[in-house]
Design a protein around this motif. Structure first.
Motif, short mmCIF file in Angstrom:
data_model
loop_
_atom_site.label_atom_id
_atom_site.label_comp_id
_atom_site.label_asym_id
_atom_site.label_seq_id
_atom_site.Cartn_x
_atom_site.Cartn_y
_atom_site.Cartn_z
N VAL A 94 -4.37 6.93 -3.59
CA VAL A 94 -3.49 7.30 -4.50
C VAL A 94 -3.06 6.15 -5.70
N PRO A 95 -3.23 6.34 -6.60
CA PRO A 95 -3.11 5.33 -7.55
C PRO A 95 -1.73 4.56 -7.62
N GLU A 96 -0.63 5.50 -7.63
CA GLU A 96 0.59 5.25 -7.81
C GLU A 96 1.34 4.46 -6.88
N ALA A 97 0.48 4.49 -5.62
CA ALA A 97 1.12 3.63 -4.46
C ALA A 97 0.96 2.50 -4.61
N LYS A 98 0.02 1.95 -5.54
CA LYS A 98 0.15 0.44 -5.83
C LYS A 98 1.39 0.08 -6.54
N ASP A 99 1.75 0.66 -7.44
CA ASP A 99 3.31 0.66 -7.98
C ASP A 99 4.37 0.49 -7.05
N ILE A 100 4.24 1.24 -6.09
CA ILE A 100 5.32 1.43 -5.13
C ILE A 100 5.26 0.00 -4.10
N ASN A 101 4.10 -0.24 -4.23
CA ASN A 101 4.03 -1.61 -3.41
C ASN A 101 4.35 -2.78 -4.01
N GLU A 102 4.10 -2.89 -5.23
CA GLU A 102 4.82 -3.86 -5.83
C GLU A 102 6.12 -3.93 -6.15
N GLN A 103 6.92 -2.76 -5.87
CA GLN A 103 8.30 -2.49 -6.16
C GLN A 103 8.81 -2.92 -4.73
N LEU A 104 8.35 -2.85 -3.69
CA LEU A 104 8.88 -3.09 -2.45
C LEU A 104 8.58 -4.62 -2.26
N ARG A 105 7.42 -5.60 -2.84
CA ARG A 105 7.12 -6.65 -2.95
C ARG A 105 8.37 -7.36 -3.57
N GLN A 106 8.97 -6.81 -4.55
CA GLN A 106 9.76 -7.54 -5.48
C GLN A 106 11.18 -7.22 -4.95
N LEU A 107 11.48 -6.24 -3.94
CA LEU A 107 13.02 -6.13 -3.45
C LEU A 107 13.52 -7.27 -2.91
N PRO A 108 12.85 -8.38 -2.31
CA PRO A 108 13.58 -9.53 -1.89
C PRO A 108 14.34 -10.34 -3.17
N ARG A 109 13.71 -10.36 -4.36
CA ARG A 109 14.12 -11.08 -5.36
C ARG A 109 15.41 -10.13 -6.05
N LYS A 110 15.52 -8.95 -5.45
CA LYS A 110 16.53 -8.41 -6.36
C LYS A 110 17.68 -7.87 -5.44
N VAL A 111 17.56 -7.85 -4.17
CA VAL A 111 18.75 -7.47 -3.17
C VAL A 111 18.65 -8.60 -2.08
N LYS A 112 19.79 -9.20 -1.79
CA LYS A 112 20.02 -10.16 -0.85
C LYS A 112 19.94 -9.56 0.68
#
Length: 256
Positions: A200-218
């Motif tokens: 599922v190609p869109e899952a790659k985008d979901i994963n990138e958003q999950l990886r970025q979470l610690p930079r956005k939310v304490k």
């Protein structure tokens, strides 16, 4: 006949303990397990998964504390081994002075839109967010909430949904923390499996958003599911993978 009597006695004893666990004077660390099927678990249950650990308990469907064994979740009949039990084992061994209390509340197939107040999930005829919040509040008198584990995103790996995922996840974290009076409670997410991303190609985008979470939310962290195996459906982790994912969640949680 003697073995049958002993087996019946053990079952009766477990049931009695489960109905009246004595947590007074003990440190009960609570962990809320939320998300969709890979948090609920779809791995094959083995004998070790049915063997209780003396310091790991779970809140069952009736909001009773019982010894934690798989399957812990009850969202769908196919519930099996997920990351929660292995996570608890690692956390229990890391601090032998505490009791681990798991609050299973994941719902297979649930999109993040159902994880908001009043959100309804038609597959299971349930309200994932409302139910999880209710169960967490039922557990809180027994101990302290020490963390929230989230694994979800397969249902949002669609062109029309992927773009708003981070915004919705941030709102979800904020709501849980506010409603549970736990402003700094650690919130750990996990990436989707390679096998799903490859399909599922869109899952790659979901994963990138999950990886970025610690930079956005304490007070958040992201663990990687890279390299973990699947049970043959290209969607769910198999039992060894679910256990390894649980260990990865635990290592991230221990850093808080």
């Amino acid at each position: 006949m003697k073995h049958l009597f002993i087996y019946a006695f053990v079952l009766f004893s477990l049931k009695a303990v489960a109905q009246n666990p004595d947590f007074k004077g003990k440190k009960l660390h609570l962990y809320l397990l939320v998300g969709q099927s890979n948090m609920a678990g779809r791995g094959k249950v083995e004998e070790s998964d049915r063997t209780p650990h003396p310091r790991i308990w779970m809140l069952n469907k009736d909001n009773q504390w019982v010894p934690a064994v798989a399957p812990m979740h009850f969202d769908k009949p196919e519930a099996g081994v997920g990351p929660g039990l292995e996570f608890a084992r690692v956390m229990a061994e890391a601090d032998t002075s505490v009791i681990i209390g798991l609050i299973p509340a994941a719902v297979g197939g649930s999109a993040i839109d159902s994880w908001q107040p009043g959100g309804y999930h038609d597959q299971t005829k349930s309200y994932p967010y409302d139910d999880a919040l209710r169960r967490a509040k039922a557990a809180l008198p027994a101990g302290k909430l020490k963390g929230i584990l989230w694994h979800q995103g397969e249902s949002d790996s669609k062109p029309a949904l992927v773009g708003s995922y981070t915004q919705k996840l941030e709102a979800l974290i904020k709501r849980f923390r506010k409603e549970l009076s736990a402003r700094k409670v650690p919130f750990v997410v996990g990436t989707l499996g390679d096998f799903f991303v490859n399909r599922v190609p869109e899952a790659k985008d979901i994963n990138e958003q999950l990886r970025q979470l610690p930079r956005k939310v304490k007070h958040t962290a992201c663990v990687e599911a890279a390299g973990l195996g699947e049970k043959g459906d290209k969607t769910h982790f198999d039992t060894p993978a679910a256990r390894e994912l649980g260990r990865r969640y635990a290592e991230a949680m221990k850093r808080f």
